[in-house]
Write an enzyme that holds these catalytic residues in place. Sequence first.
Site, short mmCIF file in Angstrom:
data_model
loop_
_atom_site.label_atom_id
_atom_site.label_comp_id
_atom_site.label_asym_id
_atom_site.label_seq_id
_atom_site.Cartn_x
_atom_site.Cartn_y
_atom_site.Cartn_z
N ALA A 1 8.90 1.86 7.80
CA ALA A 1 8.19 0.62 7.52
C ALA A 1 7.46 0.70 6.18
O ALA A 1 7.30 1.77 5.59
CB ALA A 1 7.19 0.33 8.65
N THR A 2 7.03 -0.48 5.73
CA THR A 2 6.18 -0.60 4.55
C THR A 2 4.84 -1.15 4.99
O THR A 2 4.78 -2.03 5.85
CB THR A 2 6.82 -1.55 3.52
OG1 THR A 2 8.11 -1.05 3.16
CG2 THR A 2 5.96 -1.64 2.26
N VAL A 3 3.77 -0.62 4.41
CA VAL A 3 2.42 -1.05 4.77
C VAL A 3 1.85 -1.89 3.63
O VAL A 3 1.92 -1.50 2.46
CB VAL A 3 1.49 0.15 5.06
CG1 VAL A 3 0.11 -0.33 5.46
CG2 VAL A 3 2.09 1.01 6.16
N ASP B 1 3.58 13.47 15.23
CA ASP B 1 3.83 13.46 13.78
C ASP B 1 2.52 13.64 13.03
O ASP B 1 2.25 12.93 12.06
CB ASP B 1 4.52 12.16 13.37
CG ASP B 1 5.09 12.23 11.95
OD1 ASP B 1 5.40 13.35 11.49
OD2 ASP B 1 5.24 11.18 11.31
N GLY C 1 9.46 5.90 6.00
CA GLY C 1 10.86 5.92 6.41
C GLY C 1 11.22 4.76 7.31
O GLY C 1 12.37 4.31 7.33
N ILE D 1 0.83 -1.21 0.00
CA ILE D 1 0.00 0.00 0.00
C ILE D 1 0.86 1.25 0.00
O ILE D 1 0.64 2.18 -0.77
CB ILE D 1 -0.94 0.02 1.23
CG1 ILE D 1 -1.87 -1.20 1.20
CG2 ILE D 1 -1.75 1.30 1.28
CD1 ILE D 1 -2.70 -1.34 2.47
#
Length: 645
Positions: free
Chosen positions: A30-32, A141, A28, A24
């Site tokens: 992680a990858t979802v 954030d 910076g 998806i």
Amino acid sequence: MDTTLQDPLVGQVLDGRYRVEARIAVGGMATVYRAVDTRLDRVLALKVMHPGLAADGTFVDRFIREAKSVARLAHPNVVQVFDQGTDGSYVYLAMEYIAGCTLRDVLRERGALQPRAALDILEPVLAALGAAHRAGFVHRDMKPENVLIGDDGRVKVADFGLVRSVDSVTNTTGAVLGTVSYLAPEQIDQPGAADARVDVYACGVVLYEMLTGEKPHDGDSPAIVLYKHLHEDVPPPSAVVPGLPYALDALVASATARTPDVRPYDAVALLAEAREARAALSEEQLDALPPQALSAEHDNAEDRTSVIPRSLTVPRPLPVNEPEDPALANRTSRFELPPPPPTPSRPRRGLARGPLAAVVGVLLLLGVGVGVWYINSGQFTRVPALLSQPEAKAKERLADAGLEVGEVERAFSDTIKRGRVISTDPEVGSRIRQNSSVNLVVSKGPQVVKVPDVGGYSLDKARERLKAEGLEPGMVTREFDDTVPRGFVVSTTPQAGTERRSGSAVALVVSKGRPVDVPDVTGENLEDAKEELEEAGLKVKVADEPVTSAEFDKGEVAAQTPEPGSQAVSGDTVTLTLSKGPEMVEVPDVVGEKVDDAKAELEAAGFQVDEDRGLLGLFGDTVESQSVEGGETAPKGSTITIKIR
């Protein structure tokens, strides 16, 4: 080329449970991915830390902290975390999957939003952050990328990866966490000392961006943007979008004040201001389409923001007695007099009444004209913009408008700096006669209270005391303590006597009681084990079902919970599981069999085998006798000796 085909995780099953279907987004840390929970047969989002960072304990701790923090926030506007785990070099979070888009996608497609849409997005975001703040956490954030808008219109806050406890100090070794365009000044010059007000500042910047379609500070490098956050105020949105109501300018100014003490103390306070701002706007102002919108003419059915429902927690102002739009109030066309009532018919008395009727008509017209002139002449003026202005400046503006200063009251305010105007009576923008008086309410600054000493209080009593002093009970942690009884408060953060703004959260440390080392009572009989545990200050419970054990005789303790050597609290219960002895098994008769066959048969029955060859049996291969005769029983796992000839 489809980049998801190149991702090594797509198509794999993590932890034997989560089947990864598609990538998806990439961030910076992680990858979802979109994945399917094969146990519960549901679609979810899988956030997987980059393998290169998984070896760094600091990043892993921060990653796991996100899971624990969000798991505590059971709020409808927070993306929920279901599970956390590892699979080889992959560290992952299993989260709620939101089918839709981010606020960044909406802004990229639509540009500036209507005030109603901007508030419809802002309010659930503040509700989510308010729950986090009152639970003792700061997001740190906030940005449009972390605001998810589902296809069903739900608004959710995501990515609590930088979350930390309020009042805790995070050692960032000088690094600034967060996204440059949304950083509060104190995050830049005092990293590690940020509290809930940094989220308030970021939400103010996000609101500015929704109303104008652009960020308040830009530059050729991140350093320039950081400098502007430190040294320049966020401009009012109306400077970019002429005609935006003052209430929205005031809301942005309050949230983005460079001095933290001037801002609302948390998202709950800012949410209250946002609702007040909405109530001050007319339906026409709420639905005004800004010229910066990228598609001025479009079908509302295709407008993502037009289908965002108002949060169920946000009261919609009733369209009764709404304030008149100031921009239209001074137009003479707005003051149309109703037609005069019909005059009762009378018999005509000749032509002499004609000139008289004409004179009456002229006088009536003159009266109407004079009335309209009087209403819109210099006899009336409007209360100028005074909110958040210094008291001296406010009085000067009133004098310039031909108005008098009425009563000046002083009141505490968590959002308006000391010496500045909180409110006016009549309200700003109201039409009043010249030379009339305007009452002012001037801020005394935030109400500051001292954190009370609640050490030794029970948790419930400590919470009551904090609320009575105007503070909010925050996160509760539990620690062993030799002097404070179990369930009573050991300390607070900040410490007792520290001055804090009214409404601030206070974290509590509650005693788990005196630690007790659990003694090892395995192998002892029940009476001896109970006596030893009770002398250590522990209670004893015996498990309902004993277990078979080749190691312990019947009636001896075979296992205990908690395990020996662990720490428990005085008064905790230790559960003992007793042995019912070894399992008895019938011994096969192997006399006369070949050695290898006899050993295989005995081992299959659950016995260990020992060979006795003596001097005469060194070269033999037949069993002459066995230590336990065939047909008798022996403990399973025990050793049977066979004599060989």
